[in-house]
Scaffold this motif. Structure first.
Motif, mmCIF file in Angstrom:
data_model
loop_
_atom_site.group_PDB
_atom_site.id
_atom_site.type_symbol
_atom_site.label_atom_id
_atom_site.label_comp_id
_atom_site.label_asym_id
_atom_site.label_seq_id
_atom_site.Cartn_x
_atom_site.Cartn_y
_atom_site.Cartn_z
ATOM 1 N N LEU A 145 0.823 -1.193 0.000
ATOM 2 C CA LEU A 145 0.000 0.000 0.000
ATOM 3 C C LEU A 145 0.868 1.258 0.000
ATOM 4 C CD1 LEU A 145 -2.844 1.271 0.168
ATOM 5 C CD2 LEU A 145 -2.625 1.125 2.650
ATOM 6 N N PHE A 146 1.885 1.233 0.837
ATOM 7 C CA PHE A 146 2.796 2.369 0.888
ATOM 8 C C PHE A 146 3.497 2.545 -0.467
ATOM 9 C CE2 PHE A 146 7.028 4.136 1.814
ATOM 10 C CZ PHE A 146 6.634 5.364 2.328
ATOM 11 N N VAL B 181 2.343 1.663 -3.439
ATOM 12 C CA VAL B 181 1.367 2.165 -4.408
ATOM 13 C C VAL B 181 1.159 3.663 -4.202
ATOM 14 C CG1 VAL B 181 -1.073 2.074 -5.071
ATOM 15 C CG2 VAL B 181 0.214 -0.034 -4.763
ATOM 16 N N MET B 182 1.046 4.069 -2.925
ATOM 17 C CA MET B 182 0.863 5.487 -2.621
ATOM 18 C C MET B 182 2.091 6.292 -3.077
ATOM 19 S SD MET B 182 -1.049 5.329 1.073
ATOM 20 C CE MET B 182 -0.766 7.010 1.436
ATOM 21 N N LEU B 183 3.261 5.728 -2.873
ATOM 22 C CA LEU B 183 4.487 6.395 -3.305
ATOM 23 C C LEU B 183 4.508 6.534 -4.828
ATOM 24 C CD1 LEU B 183 7.182 7.569 -2.394
ATOM 25 C CD2 LEU B 183 8.174 5.294 -2.655
ATOM 26 N N ARG C 296 2.053 11.912 -9.795
ATOM 27 C CA ARG C 296 1.483 13.264 -9.735
ATOM 28 C C ARG C 296 2.590 14.325 -9.854
ATOM 29 N NH1 ARG C 296 -3.202 13.137 -5.099
ATOM 30 N NH2 ARG C 296 -4.668 11.874 -6.285
ATOM 31 N N VAL D 61 1.859 6.685 -6.784
ATOM 32 C CA VAL D 61 0.840 7.677 -7.139
ATOM 33 C C VAL D 61 1.383 9.092 -6.919
ATOM 34 C CG1 VAL D 61 -1.414 8.619 -6.471
ATOM 35 C CG2 VAL D 61 -1.135 6.158 -6.770
ATOM 36 N N VAL D 62 2.046 9.289 -5.767
ATOM 37 C CA VAL D 62 2.616 10.610 -5.478
ATOM 38 C C VAL D 62 3.687 10.951 -6.508
ATOM 39 C CG1 VAL D 62 4.014 11.900 -3.810
ATOM 40 C CG2 VAL D 62 2.045 10.583 -3.026
#
Length: 143
Positions: free
Chosen positions: A13-14, A16-18, A24, A20-21
């Protein structure tokens, strides 16, 4: 092992979030690069326009200097013509004053301007009636 599954899920999860960030940030950076490229193009176009305007201004300055010089030449020639005309008029006046007949007619015209009659012209200037009447018809009506 459950801890490992949860830990692995959190790491995933971390991650995937990384991602995504990071995506962006990459999109924002690409957008900034696009805007920067557009601004660079606009700046280049404005510089070219400024150079063209400077060239036009230089041409206008050069032509106004040329026109100023031409005007000075024309003014100088006009002054020369005025001086020549004044000299010619003075010469004509001197010649007219030398001619006794001209003096007589000038005196007759002055008398007419003062309101003299045909008979007065004949008597004062010793003119024949025909000449006195001619002068009266020409100059007597102007007074």
């Amino acid at each position: 092992m459950a801890w490992m599954g949860i830990g692995f899920g959190l790491v995933l999860l971390f991650g995937v979030m990384l991602v995504v960030v990071l995506l962006r940030q990459q999109a924002a950076l690409n957008s900034g690069r696009t805007e920067s490229g557009q601004q660079t193009s606009e700046i280049s176009a404005l510089r070219q326009e400024c150079q063209a305007l400077e060239a036009q201004l230089h041409e206008l300055r050069a032509s106004s200097i040329g026109m100023g010089q031409r005007i000075k030449q024309l003014e100088s020639r006009q002054n020369e013509f005025d001086n020549s005309l004044g000299q010619i008029q003075e010469q004509q006046q001197a010649l007219a004053e030398m001619d006794p007949d001209t003096k007589l007619y000038n005196r007759a015209v002055k008398l007419l301007q003062q309101g003299a009659s045909v008979d007065e012209l004949m008597h004062e200037c010793e003119l024949p009636r025909a000449e006195a009447e001619l002068l009266f018809s020409i100059h007597g009506k102007q007074s």
